[in-house]
Motif scaffolding. Structure first.
Motif, PDB file in Angstrom:
ATOM      1  N   GLU A  49      63.685  33.027  28.643  1.00 10.04           N
ATOM      2  CA  GLU A  49      62.352  33.144  29.239  1.00 10.04           C
ATOM      3  C   GLU A  49      62.152  32.178  30.405  1.00 10.04           C
ATOM      4  N   ILE A  97      57.190  42.130  25.568  1.00  4.59           N
ATOM      5  CA  ILE A  97      58.127  41.586  26.566  1.00  4.59           C
ATOM      6  C   ILE A  97      59.159  42.640  26.962  1.00  4.59           C
ATOM      7  N   LYS A 100      64.131  37.360  29.432  1.00  2.00           N
ATOM      8  CA  LYS A 100      62.932  37.925  28.819  1.00  2.00           C
ATOM      9  C   LYS A 100      61.784  37.729  29.781  1.00  2.00           C
ATOM     10  N   THR A 101      61.079  38.816  30.056  1.00  2.00           N
ATOM     11  CA  THR A 101      59.913  38.685  30.924  1.00  2.00           C
ATOM     12  C   THR A 101      58.700  39.263  30.231  1.00  2.00           C
ATOM     13  N   ARG A 102      57.552  38.653  30.495  1.00  2.00           N
ATOM     14  CA  ARG A 102      56.310  39.078  29.888  1.00  2.00           C
ATOM     15  C   ARG A 102      55.906  40.429  30.467  1.00  2.00           C
TER      16      ARG A 102
END
Lengths: 365, 423
Positions: free
Chosen positions: A290, A319, A335-337
C-alpha cells in the motif's frame, strides 16, 4: 531488543528448552512483560511460542534459565500453585460439569465458601454475558459460548496473569473478530497481564500492546503492532506480518540512513538500511504494497521510481490488488484504495511506480 | 422457499406425497444393506438364535410322559393323590398296555430316565417291568395290579404314581423349580431336602465370584490403562502387545501355568518356604479352591477390562488435566474430579464385559476351581454332557440368562447404557 530486566511482572531470563536433548525448541529466550500488558506471541507452528506458554504455565520445565513471576522464580512451583489463569485452544471445559460447576471448580479447590463462590460465579458469567447459561452443559453451548465460558473460568479466581493458547482458532471469522474485541476489553478493564499465543497476525496486531514474533525458537522482534508492521527488523518479520514485496539485490554503498542497492535486474534504488552493514552484502528490500504509488499526481517529489509491467488486476471491493513485474520479480503486488479518481490498470500495460525511500527497507537476505 | 401456508402432507414435484417418494428413493439402498447382512444374519439365526430358543424351550418341555404313557395319563386324571390310596385296576391296566407298546418301541428307558430325575429307582423298575411286559397278552391276562406288583413291589409305591401324575402335563415348571432347589410335592411347590440343596448356593457363589473378579480387574486394569493412555504412542503400542499377549496363548496353557505357580509344591509356595515366610508343613492352599479361580480368571479376563478402559481414556484430552491444574487443583483433585468421572464409561463397559464373561465361565473354574471354586456353568455342563438331564441344564441356563439381562437392565437404570463406551 528484548532484554531480561528485573522490573517486569513476567520475566524469561535466558530460557532454553529441549525435548530430546539434541535440538533446542526454545533458544535463549529473554522477555520481560510489564504488569497489565497484553503481549502476543506470534509465530508459525513449531516456532516455540506454545512451548514458552507451557513453560510459563508450568506444564513444561525449562531446560535452562529462569522464569520469574512478580520477581520470584517459578521453575520449581507446580502449575496448580502458580495461580495463572489459562484459556485453552479447545476450551477444555469439563464435559461432566455444568457451566456453573465449571466456574465454581477453581473456587472450590481454593476452599472458598459457598455463598462467596456463587456470587463470584454469577459475576464472572455476567461479565461474559452468559448469565442465563449457568445450568447448561458445555456440550449444549455453541463454540462462541464455550469460548466465553472458558474465558470466564480462567478469570473467575481473579488471577493476575492469564495465558491464552490460540483461543479463537476454532471460531468463524465474524465471531472471532467479536471475541478479539471482547477479550481485549476485558483484559484492559480488569487490568490483567495477558500472554496470548496465536499464529494469526491480524489477531496479534489488533489485540496486543506488544507482539513478540517467534521463529526458530527465538524472538525475532518484540514491538508494538504499528512498529512491527511499519518497521520490521528483519526479513522474516517483514514476510510474516502483513503482505510484503521483496526485491533482492546487493548493497552498493551505505551512507548514514541511506543505502544504495543494486537490484539483481541491474537497477539501483535507495533504501533504508536496517540490518545490513557493509557494501557487497546480499539484501532483501522490503516494500509494503500500500506504500507503492503509480498515480503520477500523487507521487511524492522524493519518490523513487521503477518501470513495471501489469500482469494481473484483481478487484476486491474496497481495494484493488494489482500484480506487477518489477525488476524481474513477477510477484510484486500493489494495493490501491478504490477511490473515485483511481485508475484501474489493465494487464499488459507498462507503468511507472514509486515509493518513498523510508518505506523501502533493506533487510538481511 | 417452501410455502408455509400449504396444509396437509408435503408433495414432491410430481404431486406424490414426499414421504412416499423418499421411501421409494431409499428402497434400493435398504435392500442392498439387507443383502449385505443376509449371510451373517442367516448364520446367526441358524447357529445361535435357534439353538438358544431350543434350549430355552427344553427347560419347560415335558411331553415325554404323556407321549409314552397316553392311556395311563388319561386314567390317572381322576385319581386323588392325597387320598393315600393306590390308583385302581384301570390305571394299572393302562400302564401295562402303555409299557408293552413303549417297550416294543424302546421308548420306556428314555421315560424311565426322565422320571428318575424326580424320584430315584424308576429307571430299574421300568427296565425290569419292560422285560416282563413283553411276554404278557395285554389287555387280556389281567388283573394287572397284581401282575405288576408281582414284578416289583415298587409298583405299590404311592410316590411313584404321584410323580407320574404330577409330570403328566406337556409343560412343566419342574426343571425351574429344581434349579431353584424346589420341587413339586403333593402339596404343591416345596423346598427340597437341605442335603440336596445346591443350585441357589451355586448361583450365589457364581455372582459373588464374578463380582470379586470384576472388582479385581478394575483394580489391576485401571492403572495399566491409565499408563497406556498417557504414554507416547510408540511406547504404549509396545505395552499393548504385552496386554494382548495372553490372547495369543491357549487358555488351557495359561490356566495350567497357574496350577504350576499356585499348587502346594509350586513355585510360589517354594519361594515362600525358602524365604521363610511360610512353614514347610503349612504350605498355602492356593489352587483348586475359590482363590485359584479368582486369580486365574482375573488374569484371563483382565484384557477385557483394560481395552475398553484404554480406548475411553485415550479420548480424554490431556488439556482437561492441564486446565484443572491451571485452575488450582492438586494432582489428586484433578484425577478424582476431572479425570475419573470421564473414565467411568470405560469402567462401565469393562465391568459389563468382564462380569458377563465371568458369570458364564466354564473351563477355568473346571480346571482350578476344585469343589468350592466352581461356577453354575460347570453344573450346566454336567447336566448337558454327563447326567443327560437337559431340561435341568436348560432351566439353569435360562435363569443365568435372565439374571444377566436383569443386571444389564439395572445397570442401564443406574449408569445408562449410553454412557458405556468401547471407544
Amino acid at each position: 531488543m528484548p532484554t531480561a530486566s528485573d522490573d517486569g511482572f513476567v520475566v524469561f531470563d535466558r530460557v532454553q528448552k529441549s525435548y530430546d536433548g539434541e535440538t533446542l525448541v526454545v533458544k535463549d529466550l529473554n522477555l520481560s512483560i510489564a504488569k497489565g500488558e497484553f503481549l502476543t506471541m506470534l509465530g508459525p507452528s513449531g516456532s516455540g511460542k506454545t512451548t514458552c506458554l507451557m513453560m510459563l504455565a508450568g506444564f513444561e520445565t525449562a531446560t535452562h534459565g529462569d522464569i520469574l513471576l512478580d520477581g520470584k522464580p517459578i521453575n520449581n512451583i507446580p502449575p496448580h500453585k502458580r495461580g495463572i489463569g489459562m484459556v485453552f485452544q479447545n476450551y477444555a471445559l469439563f464435559p461432566h460439569m455444568t457451566v456453573a460447576e465449571n466456574l465454581a471448580f477453581p473456587l472450590e479447590v481454593r476452599k472458598i465458601g459457598k455463598s462467596d463462590r456463587d456470587a463470584k460465579v454469577k459475576r464472572a458469567l455476567d461479565m461474559v454475558q452468559m448469565g442465563a447459561f449457568g445450568g447448561r452443559r458445555p456440550a449444549q453451548l455453541s463454540g462462541g459460548q464455550q469460548q466465553r465460558i472458558a474465558l470466564a473460568r480462567a478469570l473467575v479466581f481473579e488471577p493476575e496473569l492469564v495465558l491464552m493458547d490460540e483461543p479463537l482458532g476454532a471460531l468463524d471469522k465474524q465471531l472471532r473478530e467479536h471475541m478479539q474485541f471482547e477479550i481485549t476489553r476485558l483484559a484492559h478493564e480488569l487490568g490483567i497481564t495477558t500472554v496470548y499465543v496465536t499464529h494469526d497476525q491480524t489477531e496479534a496486531l489488533t489485540m496486543s500492546d506488544n507482539v513478540a514474533v517467534f521463529d526458530d525458537g527465538r524472538i525475532q522482534q518484540l514491538a508494538p503492532p504499528d512498529e512491527l508492521y511499519e518497521a520490521p527488523q528483519n526479513s522474516f518479520v517483514a514476510q510474516f506480518i502483513g503482505e510484503n514485496n521483496t526485491l533482492e539485490g546487493t548493497i552498493k554503498e551505505i551512507k548514514g540512513t541511506e543505502a544504495l542497492v543494486t537490484l539483481d535486474g541491474g537497477e539501483i534504488i535507495v533504501a533504508k538500511p536496517v540490518n545490513v552493514s557493509k557494501p557487497g552484502e546480499r539484501t532483501r528490500v522490503s516494500i509494503r504494497p500500500e506504500r507503492v504509488e503509480y498515480n503520477k499526481d500523487r507521487l511524492h517529489a522524493d519518490a523513487h521510481t521503477l518501470k513495471a509491467e501489469v500482469l494481473e488486476f484483481i478487484y476486491m471491493g474496497d481495494i484493488f490488488r494489482t500484480r506487477l513485474r518489477v525488476a524481474g520479480n513477477d510477484n510484486f503486488v500493489i494495493k490501491t484504495r478504490n477511490a473515485p479518481d483511481q485508475r484501474r490498470l489493465t494487464p499488459g500495460e507498462t507503468i511507472e511506480i514509486g515509493w518513498l525511500p523510508e518505506d523501502c527497507r533493506a533487510l538481511d537476505a | 422457499m417452501s410455502d408455509a401456508t400449504q396444509t396437509g402432507p408435503v408433495l414432491a414435484a410430481d404431486g406424490r406425497p414426499l414421504k412416499r417418494s423418499l421411501q421409494r428413493a431409499l428402497r434400493a439402498q435398504k435392500m442392498r444393506a439387507l443383502a449385505l447382512i443376509a449371510p451373517l444374519l442367516i448364520f446367526v439365526l441358524l447357529t445361535f438364535v435357534a439353538p438358544i430358543a431350543d434350549m430355552l424351550f427344553r427347560s419347560v418341555e415335558n411331553s415325554i410322559v404323556s407321549d409314552t404313557l397316553p392311556r395311563t395319563v388319561l386314567a390317572l386324571k381322576d385319581w386323588d393323590a392325597k387320598s393315600g390310596e393306590l390308583p385302581d385296576e384301570s390305571v394299572f391296566a393302562a400302564m401295562a398296555e402303555d409299557l408293552k407298546i413303549a417297550e416294543a418301541e424302546k421308548k420306556h428307558i428314555t421315560l424311565a430316565i426322565r422320571l428318575n430325575y424326580q424320584t430315584s429307582g424308576v429307571s430299574s423298575l421300568f427296565r425290569k417291568t419292560g422285560r416282563q411286559v413283553k411276554k404278557w397278552d395285554v389287555p387280556n391276562d389281567g388283573p394287572y395290579m397284581e401282575k405288576l406288583l408281582d414284578v416289583d413291589d415298587d409298583w405299590g409305591s404311592h410316590e411313584l404314581w404321584r410323580v407320574i401324575q404330577t409330570y403328566s402335563a406337556n409343560y412343566t415348571p419342574g426343571y425351574f423349580l429344581n434349579a431353584a432347589d424346589m420341587e413339586l410335592g403333593p402339596d404343591g411347590v416345596q423346598q427340597v431336602d437341605d442335603s440336596q440343596k445346591i443350585y441357589v448356593m451355586m448361583f450365589k457363589r457364581t455372582m459373588f465370584l464374578s463380582i470379586v473378579i470384576t472388582v479385581s480387574c478394575i483394580a489391576l486394569g485401571y492403572p495399566v490403562a491409565f499408563l497406556l493412555a498417557s504414554l507416547p504412542l510408540r511406547t504404549s503400542n509396545m505395552l499393548m502387545i504385552l496386554v494382548l499377549l495372553p490372547f495369543w496363548t491357549s487358555l488351557l496353557v495359561r490356566t495350567s501355568s497357574w496350577k504350576v505357580l499356585l499348587q502346594q509344591q509350586g513355585v510360589i509356595n517354594d519361594i515362600l518356604v525358602w524365604i521363610g515366610l511360610v512353614d514347610d508343613a503349612n504350605r498355602l492352599v492356593m489352587i483348586n479352591n475359590q482363590f485359584g479361580t479368582i486369580v486365574a480368571m482375573t488374569h484371563i479376563l483382565l484384557p477385557f477390562m483394560i481395552l475398553p478402559l484404554y480406548s475411553v481414556m485415550k479420548t480424554i484430552p490431556p488439556s482437561y488435566v492441564r486446565a484443572s491444574k491451571s485452575l488450582g487443583a492438586t494432582n489428586w483433585t484433578t484425577f478424582w474430579r476431572v479425570y475419573f468421572p470421564q473414565s467411568v464409561p470405560g469402567i462401565g463397559a469393562g465391568s459389563i464385559l468382564v462380569f458377563i464373561l465371568a458369570i458364564g465361565y466354564y473351563i477355568t473354574p473346571e480346571l482350578v476351581g476344585g469343589t468350592d471354586g466352581i461356577f453354575i456353568s460347570n453344573r450346566i455342563a454336567f447336566h448337558i454332557s454327563r447326567s443327560g438331564n437337559w431340561g435341568l441344564g436348560a432351566a439353569l441356563g435360562s435363569i443365568l440368562l435372565i439374571v444377566v439381562l436383569m443386571l444389564y437392565w439395572i445397570y442401564d437404570k443406574i449408569v445408562g447404557i449410553d454412557n458405556v463406551s468401547l471407544g
